[in-house]
Design a protein around this motif. Structure first.
Motif, PDB file in Angstrom:
ATOM      1  N   UNK A 101      -2.561 -10.400   5.422  1.00 57.91           N
ATOM      2  CA  UNK A 101      -2.166  -9.802   4.139  1.00 57.91           C
ATOM      3  C   UNK A 101      -3.371  -9.199   3.429  1.00 57.91           C
ATOM      4  N   UNK A 102      -4.521  -9.845   3.556  1.00 58.90           N
ATOM      5  CA  UNK A 102      -5.717  -9.282   2.939  1.00 58.90           C
ATOM      6  C   UNK A 102      -6.137  -7.993   3.638  1.00 58.90           C
ATOM      7  N   UNK A 103      -5.998  -7.954   4.963  1.00 62.57           N
ATOM      8  CA  UNK A 103      -6.274  -6.712   5.692  1.00 62.57           C
ATOM      9  C   UNK A 103      -5.338  -5.598   5.227  1.00 62.57           C
ATOM     10  N   UNK A 104      -4.090  -5.934   5.027  1.00 61.59           N
ATOM     11  CA  UNK A 104      -3.134  -4.920   4.553  1.00 61.59           C
ATOM     12  C   UNK A 104      -3.536  -4.406   3.165  1.00 61.59           C
ATOM     13  N   UNK A 105      -4.041  -5.296   2.321  1.00 57.44           N
ATOM     14  CA  UNK A 105      -4.494  -4.872   0.995  1.00 57.44           C
ATOM     15  C   UNK A 105      -5.615  -3.848   1.103  1.00 57.44           C
TER      16      UNK A 105
END
Length: 275
Positions: A136-140
């Motif tokens: 999810x942090x990568x997607x952010x």
């Protein structure tokens, strides 16, 4: 255990972790990349031999690498003869530190591409680079339409663990695919869907095509044939799969019990049954 080598299968996997997301971004981007020095940013998790980052640097991207161990950089010089040289201005930037912490410091929507080649999930801390929170942090960090790529080994991976990684990835990146890379998988996912307008495939840079040829791909059309299937085709299997998270790091502990197991055939047979 050897983590990287010049064995043909290892080299193919290491280079395709750069070329597959590079192809998806460059050939199918809504607009061409701007000229240097304003190239869009791409992030590589793990330097290793340097082959992944150097392959990605052959695309119109500004490449930054997160590497935990500075000694890896010194060792990687032995792999330089197996790569065509890069012009100095295209050399990747390297930051030493924990990839999860460095990723958290990246600005939102700041990268068009992230490719992640972590340690095996059963190594201490390795499973943390396969968790829902990390993805999810990568997607952010990815800009709209950005590409995420993630390596998955098929060896020493019980089928339930493979399904756990796929289900966790699919939850964060619903528009995602499995690609074949020798005896491993590479997952790719988009941050957001592209519009449905058909667009011509742009040619890859000559330097990238030459590098692809070193691992058996004569053209970008041939590389596209490495796509296996979309993760959406496995939705029914994911209904009974657990997810890997920071609070329930099942993956790291379950794969640690499978170090002596031969699991490639089980994983491949399951996937073949879904084609």
């Amino acid at each position: 255990k050897t983590e990287a080598s010049t064995y043909y299968g290892d080299m193919q996997n290491q280079k395709l972790l750069g070329h597959i997301p590079g192809l998806l971004w460059t050939a199918f981007a809504v607009a061409p990349s701007p000229p240097a020095p304003n190239l869009p940013s791409a992030l590589v998790v793990g330097w290793g031999t340097g082959m992944t980052a150097r392959s990605l640097a052959r695309y119109p991207l500004s490449v930054k690498v997160f590497e935990l161990n500075p000694e890896v950089l010194e060792t990687s010089r032995f792999f330089l003869p197996f790569d065509a040289p890069l012009v100095p201005e295209r050399s990747p930037q390297i930051r030493i530190g924990d990839a999860r912490l460095l990723m958290e410091k990246e600005a939102s929507n700041s990268a068009v591409l992230i490719t992640s080649d972590p340690f095996n999930p059963w190594t201490a801390g390795g499973g943390s680079l396969y968790t829902r929170e990390y993805l999810r942090n990568c997607r952010r960090v990815l800009s709209p339409g950005g590409i995420m790529a993630l390596w998955i080994p098929l060896y020493q991976m019980p089928l339930a663990s493979t399904q756990m990684i796929l289900a966790t990835f699919y939850e964060t990146f619903p528009e995602s695919e499995i690609w074949a890379a020798d005896q491993d998988f590479i997952l790719t996912g988009r941050n957001t869907s592209l519009d449905s307008q058909p667009r011509p495939m742009r040619p890859l840079p000559p330097d990238a095509l030459q590098d692809l040829g070193a691992v058996g791909y004569a053209s970008q059309e041939e590389l596209l044939e490495a796509r296996v299937l979309p993760l959406q085709a496995l939705e029914n299997d994911f209904k009974t799969s657990r997810l890997n998270s920071d609070w329930r790091p099942n993956l790291e502990f379950e794969t640690g019990r499978a170090l002596a197991l031969e699991t490639e055939a089980e994983n491949l047979d399951w996937l073949a049954s879904r084609l």
